[in-house]
Design an enzyme around this catalytic site. Sequence first.
Site, PDB file in Angstrom:
ATOM      1  N   GLN A  95     -70.662 -32.539 -11.355  1.00 28.31           N
ATOM      2  CA  GLN A  95     -71.385 -31.268 -11.212  1.00 28.31           C
ATOM      3  C   GLN A  95     -72.163 -30.996 -12.496  1.00 28.31           C
ATOM      4  O   GLN A  95     -71.789 -31.468 -13.573  1.00 28.31           O
ATOM      5  CB  GLN A  95     -70.397 -30.127 -10.971  1.00 28.31           C
ATOM      6  CG  GLN A  95     -69.744 -30.210  -9.624  1.00 28.31           C
ATOM      7  CD  GLN A  95     -68.385 -29.560  -9.677  1.00 28.31           C
ATOM      8  OE1 GLN A  95     -67.469 -30.058 -10.328  1.00 28.31           O
ATOM      9  NE2 GLN A  95     -68.276 -28.427  -9.026  1.00 28.31           N
ATOM     10  N   HIS A  96     -73.201 -30.188 -12.360  1.00 26.53           N
ATOM     11  CA  HIS A  96     -74.111 -29.974 -13.470  1.00 26.53           C
ATOM     12  C   HIS A  96     -73.388 -29.642 -14.773  1.00 26.53           C
ATOM     13  O   HIS A  96     -73.639 -30.238 -15.820  1.00 26.53           O
ATOM     14  CB  HIS A  96     -75.093 -28.854 -13.105  1.00 26.53           C
ATOM     15  CG  HIS A  96     -76.399 -29.046 -13.791  1.00 26.53           C
ATOM     16  ND1 HIS A  96     -76.644 -28.519 -15.031  1.00 26.53           N
ATOM     17  CD2 HIS A  96     -77.488 -29.754 -13.441  1.00 26.53           C
ATOM     18  CE1 HIS A  96     -77.851 -28.875 -15.404  1.00 26.53           C
ATOM     19  NE2 HIS A  96     -78.394 -29.625 -14.458  1.00 26.53           N
TER      20      HIS A  96
END
Length: 189
Positions: A65-66
């Site tokens: 995830q970012h």
Amino acid sequence: MGLASSKAKQAQILMLGLDSAGKSTLLYKMKFNDVFLTFPTVGFNVEMIETGENLALTVWDVGGQHKMRTAWSNYLENADCLVYIVDSTDRQRLDESKKELELILKNDRVKNVPLIVLANKQDLPGALDAEEITRRFNMKKHCHDRNWYVQPCCALTGDGVSEALQKLTSFAKSYVKSKQEAFKIFRPD
Ligand code: G3D
Ligand code: MG
């Protein structure tokens, strides 16, 4: 065969890729040849995989995830092979995936470390094939200084997974060997 050569060797493998590319599914398929229900990985999963070739792989699956991606570089230090997973159907995020890979490859910590790109989700309609991923990721340009390979696969059925594992073992083996040789030159007896 001397003692040193019969001693099992270890290689550190780092799995990266955007969230939902299929990293955790692949990790468990490689380890258990089974499909597990996965949840977005917070932190990392790690599994030891015996290759049957005098080499044990410690495979790190780091959340994609970012907010996790800034932590990727902390894991790069001791990698003997990188595995980069791509969701071959996610055309919208293909560019984002490519840019993240480019950032990794620019990092000095993984200079010359071999790379396997897994073009995952080949079971789904519209999946880009390995040739197309190779072309779109401009692999020849970005990987001229390392061993690299693009393997199509499906983490659910396991298609292409044993081929990926074989390639991974062979790349990791030669990288570990080259590191040991460099160490001997650096510190002759
Ligand atoms: P990640 O660890 O990279 O974040 P996951 O990705 O392993 O958690 O997988 C994300 C979703 O993609 C999961 O579905 C998983 O079942 C699915 N997936 C992984 N590999 C494949 C594949 O090869 N083909 C298909 N069709 N799906 C795949 P859910 O629905 O649980 O989110
Ligand atoms: Mg995961």
